[in-house]
Design a protein around this motif. Structure first.
Motif, short mmCIF file in Angstrom:
data_model
loop_
_atom_site.label_atom_id
_atom_site.label_comp_id
_atom_site.label_asym_id
_atom_site.label_seq_id
_atom_site.Cartn_x
_atom_site.Cartn_y
_atom_site.Cartn_z
N CYS A 31 12.48 -3.26 -8.32
CA CYS A 31 11.40 -2.29 -8.49
C CYS A 31 11.94 -0.98 -9.08
CB CYS A 31 10.76 -2.05 -7.11
SG CYS A 31 9.70 -0.62 -7.00
N GLY A 32 11.53 -0.67 -10.31
CA GLY A 32 11.98 0.55 -11.00
C GLY A 32 11.68 1.83 -10.24
N PRO A 33 10.41 2.05 -9.84
CA PRO A 33 10.10 3.27 -9.08
C PRO A 33 10.88 3.36 -7.77
CG PRO A 33 8.08 2.29 -9.93
CD PRO A 33 9.20 1.31 -10.21
N CYS A 34 11.18 2.20 -7.16
CA CYS A 34 11.97 2.19 -5.92
C CYS A 34 13.39 2.71 -6.19
CB CYS A 34 12.08 0.77 -5.36
SG CYS A 34 10.51 0.02 -4.90
N ARG A 35 13.96 2.28 -7.32
CA ARG A 35 15.31 2.73 -7.67
C ARG A 35 15.31 4.22 -7.99
NH1 ARG A 35 15.29 -2.14 -10.65
NH2 ARG A 35 15.28 -0.99 -12.61
N THR A 36 14.22 4.73 -8.55
CA THR A 36 14.10 6.16 -8.83
C THR A 36 13.97 6.96 -7.53
OG1 THR A 36 13.01 5.67 -10.93
CG2 THR A 36 12.74 7.90 -10.08
N LEU A 37 13.26 6.40 -6.56
CA LEU A 37 13.04 7.08 -5.29
C LEU A 37 14.32 7.16 -4.45
CD1 LEU A 37 11.02 8.42 -3.35
CD2 LEU A 37 10.46 6.14 -2.48
N GLY A 38 15.23 6.22 -4.63
CA GLY A 38 16.46 6.17 -3.84
C GLY A 38 17.22 7.49 -3.81
N SER A 72 2.15 -2.68 -2.01
CA SER A 72 2.78 -2.08 -3.18
C SER A 72 4.05 -1.37 -2.74
CB SER A 72 1.84 -1.05 -3.83
OG SER A 72 0.65 -1.67 -4.25
N ILE A 73 5.02 -1.33 -3.64
CA ILE A 73 6.25 -0.61 -3.32
C ILE A 73 6.57 0.35 -4.47
CG2 ILE A 73 7.27 -2.26 -1.72
CD1 ILE A 73 8.83 -3.44 -4.06
N PRO A 74 7.26 1.43 -4.20
CA PRO A 74 7.74 1.84 -2.90
C PRO A 74 6.61 2.36 -2.00
CG PRO A 74 8.20 3.56 -4.50
CD PRO A 74 7.61 2.40 -5.25
N THR A 75 6.75 2.08 -0.71
CA THR A 75 5.85 2.63 0.31
C THR A 75 6.72 3.32 1.35
OG1 THR A 75 4.10 0.97 0.04
CG2 THR A 75 4.22 2.08 2.16
N LEU A 76 6.36 4.56 1.66
CA LEU A 76 7.02 5.29 2.73
C LEU A 76 6.09 5.32 3.93
CD1 LEU A 76 8.41 8.44 0.86
CD2 LEU A 76 9.62 6.33 1.41
N ILE A 77 6.62 4.99 5.10
CA ILE A 77 5.86 5.15 6.34
C ILE A 77 6.65 6.11 7.22
CG2 ILE A 77 4.90 4.04 8.40
CD1 ILE A 77 4.53 1.50 6.80
N ILE A 78 5.95 7.13 7.70
CA ILE A 78 6.56 8.15 8.53
C ILE A 78 6.25 7.84 9.99
CG2 ILE A 78 6.82 10.63 8.93
CD1 ILE A 78 7.21 9.64 5.92
N PHE A 79 7.28 7.77 10.81
CA PHE A 79 7.13 7.54 12.25
C PHE A 79 7.54 8.80 12.99
CE2 PHE A 79 7.62 3.37 10.50
CZ PHE A 79 6.91 2.51 11.33
N LYS A 80 6.83 9.09 14.05
CA LYS A 80 7.23 10.18 14.93
C LYS A 80 7.22 9.63 16.35
CE LYS A 80 6.67 15.04 15.76
NZ LYS A 80 5.96 16.26 15.41
N LYS A 87 1.64 7.76 5.70
CA LYS A 87 2.03 6.70 4.76
C LYS A 87 1.83 7.20 3.34
CE LYS A 87 0.89 1.83 3.90
NZ LYS A 87 0.09 0.71 4.40
N SER A 88 2.71 6.81 2.45
CA SER A 88 2.61 7.18 1.05
C SER A 88 3.00 5.98 0.20
CB SER A 88 3.54 8.36 0.75
OG SER A 88 3.60 8.61 -0.64
N VAL A 89 2.19 5.68 -0.81
CA VAL A 89 2.48 4.56 -1.71
C VAL A 89 2.78 5.10 -3.09
CG1 VAL A 89 1.57 2.43 -2.73
CG2 VAL A 89 0.95 3.05 -0.38
N GLY A 90 3.88 4.62 -3.67
CA GLY A 90 4.26 5.05 -5.01
C GLY A 90 5.40 6.06 -4.97
N LEU A 91 5.86 6.41 -6.16
CA LEU A 91 6.96 7.35 -6.31
C LEU A 91 6.50 8.75 -5.94
CD1 LEU A 91 9.86 7.77 -7.28
CD2 LEU A 91 8.97 8.02 -9.60
N VAL A 92 7.28 9.44 -5.10
CA VAL A 92 6.93 10.79 -4.67
C VAL A 92 8.14 11.71 -4.83
CG1 VAL A 92 5.12 10.15 -3.03
CG2 VAL A 92 7.48 10.22 -2.27
N SER A 93 7.85 13.00 -4.89
CA SER A 93 8.90 14.01 -5.02
C SER A 93 9.46 14.36 -3.64
CB SER A 93 8.32 15.27 -5.66
OG SER A 93 7.36 15.85 -4.78
#
Length: 102
Positions: A31-38, A72-80, A87-93
């Motif tokens: 996944c290209g966007p996943c590699r960018t998010l890394g 869809s990936i990348p997906t970020l899930i925030i746990f507290k 939750k956020s789907v897609g490339l984010v800053s």
């Protein structure tokens, strides 16, 4: 804090039983966007030592991806404190990631 590889074997101890904020990045090697998010997550992790960051490879951990209905990936899930709060789907800053954990 270094980024942790999350599997079904360490998910409970690293995420559900963790105090504070945990960011899970659902990703795949192809996944290209996943590699960018890394590197963005790496930078965020280095600046925010109070936040645990984990990566879940959806190809290797399909059970976890299914549990959280990752479509869809990348997906970020925030746990507290073990509970998913955002939750956020897609490339984010990096600044968007900071907003997600508030």
């Amino acid at each position: 804090m270094s980024i942790i590889n999350i599997t079904k074997n360490n998910f409970d101890s690293e995420v559900l039983k963790s105090d504070g904020v945990v960011i899970l990045d659902f990703w795949a090697t192809w996944c290209g966007p996943c590699r960018t998010l890394g590197p963005i997550l790496e930078s965020f992790s280095n600046k925010n030592s109070n936040v645990k960051v984990g990566k879940v490879n959806v190809d290797e951990e399909s059970e976890l991806a299914g549990k959280f209905e990752i479509m869809s990936i990348p997906t970020l899930i925030i746990f507290k404190n073990g509970e998913p709060i955002n939750k956020s789907v897609g490339l984010v800053s990096e600044s968007k990631i900071a907003e997600l954990i508030k």
